[in-house]
Design a protein around this motif. Structure first.
Motif, PDB file in Angstrom:
ATOM      1  N   SER A  62       0.842  -1.196   0.000  1.00 54.34           N
ATOM      2  CA  SER A  62       0.000   0.000   0.000  1.00 54.34           C
ATOM      3  C   SER A  62       0.875   1.243   0.000  1.00 54.34           C
ATOM      4  N   PHE A  63       0.250   2.355  -0.365  1.00 50.50           N
ATOM      5  CA  PHE A  63       0.804   3.675  -0.077  1.00 50.50           C
ATOM      6  C   PHE A  63      -0.349   4.563   0.350  1.00 50.50           C
ATOM      7  N   PRO A  64      -0.165   5.310   1.519  1.00 47.75           N
ATOM      8  CA  PRO A  64       0.935   5.207   2.474  1.00 47.75           C
ATOM      9  C   PRO A  64       0.983   3.822   3.115  1.00 47.75           C
ATOM     10  N   GLY A  67      -3.779   3.680  -1.315  1.00 52.54           N
ATOM     11  CA  GLY A  67      -3.799   2.841  -2.498  1.00 52.54           C
ATOM     12  C   GLY A  67      -3.221   1.467  -2.200  1.00 52.54           C
ATOM     13  N   PHE A  68      -3.941   0.419  -2.552  1.00 48.13           N
ATOM     14  CA  PHE A  68      -3.511  -0.959  -2.324  1.00 48.13           C
ATOM     15  C   PHE A  68      -3.225  -1.639  -3.663  1.00 48.13           C
ATOM     16  N   VAL A  69      -2.212  -2.502  -3.668  1.00 48.97           N
ATOM     17  CA  VAL A  69      -1.841  -3.252  -4.865  1.00 48.97           C
ATOM     18  C   VAL A  69      -1.714  -4.722  -4.491  1.00 48.97           C
ATOM     19  N   SER A  70      -2.239  -5.601  -5.326  1.00 49.49           N
ATOM     20  CA  SER A  70      -2.199  -7.038  -5.039  1.00 49.49           C
ATOM     21  C   SER A  70      -0.769  -7.560  -5.063  1.00 49.49           C
ATOM     22  N   LYS A  71      -0.589  -8.746  -4.528  1.00 52.29           N
ATOM     23  CA  LYS A  71       0.754  -9.305  -4.421  1.00 52.29           C
ATOM     24  C   LYS A  71       1.315  -9.774  -5.757  1.00 52.29           C
ATOM     25  N   ASP A  72       0.438 -10.102  -6.721  1.00 51.72           N
ATOM     26  CA  ASP A  72       0.940 -10.688  -7.969  1.00 51.72           C
ATOM     27  C   ASP A  72       0.054 -10.355  -9.171  1.00 51.72           C
ATOM     28  N   GLN A  73      -0.514  -9.131  -9.172  1.00 48.98           N
ATOM     29  CA  GLN A  73      -1.381  -8.669 -10.262  1.00 48.98           C
ATOM     30  C   GLN A  73      -2.711  -9.428 -10.329  1.00 48.98           C
ATOM     31  N   SER A  74      -3.047 -10.166  -9.285  1.00 50.82           N
ATOM     32  CA  SER A  74      -4.348 -10.819  -9.241  1.00 50.82           C
ATOM     33  C   SER A  74      -5.413  -9.801  -8.851  1.00 50.82           C
TER      34      SER A  74
END
Length: 360
Positions: free
Chosen positions: A240-242, A276-283
């Protein structure tokens, strides 16, 4: 007081060669504490984690003579690497493209990503044109940019709490505003190899004696050079950020184009710092529950969950999601964020503490 920040996202935020695929964008304006902090990132992968050792996490020194451009470059890399995103190296050709567009925006008091050949300082109609004119051969491109008026002629605080400083906006202020957005933040936390930074500040624009008025523009061009691939994250958890360890982010989310909430007037009803959150492997990442609270007072904040399916512009990737407070945050204050949901076929829980800074 009228809001004078301008954030826009480029229509072709990420430009790809015919054989590639990916994403990108443009924009327009924490301390560790307590045992509750930390990226808990509780997931149960079906296979053992793969080594992330080859993922670039050590920023390289830049060569900027302009201290404001250096601040933007260093801040981006600090924010990214603190939160588990790759370090991005400087590229002199993307520097040329970014600075050229920043100069154009400032000289013409314009905003956005498109230039007109009839205007002063023209360097290329589109991001693609400007990159090619600078000699940059790319596989993937992205751009974020913002412009801002400031100065004693218009300084003060609007009824909705948006502050305008009495001095020219600094590089740190400009990049912090870009990182307190949705679509611009989504671009800034994508997987890039190289970047270039541009910043341009006008002289005093007002004839009013004893008053000042400045127009500042900042542009960041991101790239993956031709013949190479995006950095591949193999850390095995949601990022995530932050995140834990981030300190000094802008406490307010003002107008952004396009807007995640088109019917909302962000000048009169701004929001708080988006996470903002981002998945671990583009899932596919889906946030189902989230809380956002003031660490000092324990007060819980009303939030909106913004998954990719909620995006009215279909710009976000399925692997991106946001949690956004309904109201601006307090400056210089620690907040605890928790989120849970699904990341592909796995459930996840995530918790951390970060700290805001000031608006300017």
């Amino acid at each position: 007081m009228k809001q004078v920040n301008k954030f826009t996202i480029i229509a072709i935020a990420a430009i790809l060669t015919a054989c590639g695929g990916g994403g990108g964008g443009e924009s327009g304006n924490n301390e560790n504490s307590g045992s509750d902090g930390g990226n808990s990132g509780i997931e149960k992968p079906t296979t053992p984690p793969v080594s992330n050792n080859e993922y670039p996490m050590q920023p390289t020194e830049s060569t900027y003579v302009d201290s404001q451009r250096k601040v933007i470059f260093d801040t981006i890399n600090s924010y990214r690497t603190t939160c588990g995103f790759s370090a991005i190296r400087q590229n002199s050709l993307t520097d040329t493209a970014a600075q050229g567009h920043s100069n154009y925006l400032e000289k013409n008091q314009a905003s956005g990503h498109i230039q007109s050949s009839s205007n002063v300082g023209f360097t290329g109609a589109s991001l693609k044109d400007r990159a090619l004119n600078a000699g940059y051969q790319w596989k993937m491109l992205g751009e974020i940019a913002n412009t801002r008026n400031s100065g004693s002629l218009i300084s003060g605080t609007s009824p909705s709490g948006i502050e305008t400083s009495d001095t020219a906006s600094s590089g740190k202020e400009m990049i912090n505003r870009l990182f307190s957005t949705v679509y611009h933040l989504a671009v800034a936390t994508d997987e890039w190899s190289e970047m270039g930074v541009g910043l341009s500040q006008s002289a005093n624009l007002t004839p009013v004696i004893g008053k000042t008025l400045f127009y500042t523009s900042s542009v960041v061009n991101f790239g993956v050079p031709s013949g190479s691939d995006q950095p591949l994250y193999k850390g095995g958890k949601v990022r995530s950020f932050p995140c834990e360890g981030v300190n000094g982010v802008s406490p307010i989310f003002t107008a952004e184009l396009p807007s995640p909430y088109p019917s909302r007037n962000f000048d009169t009803d701004p929001m708080g710092t988006p996470i903002g959150f981002v998945s671990k492997d583009q899932s596919a990442l889906v946030i189902q529950n989230a809380t956002y609270s003031d660490v000092g007072t324990g007060t819980s904040l009303a939030v909106k969950i913004f998954n990719s399916k909620d995006d009215p512009h279909a710009t976000l990737k399925d692997s991106q999601a946001f949690v956004i407070p309904e109201k601006p945050l307090e400056p210089n204050t620690s907040y605890k964020v928790t989120a849970s949901g699904t990341d592909g076929n796995n459930s996840f829980q995530y918790s951390f503490i970060f700290k805001t800074g000031s608006q300017n």
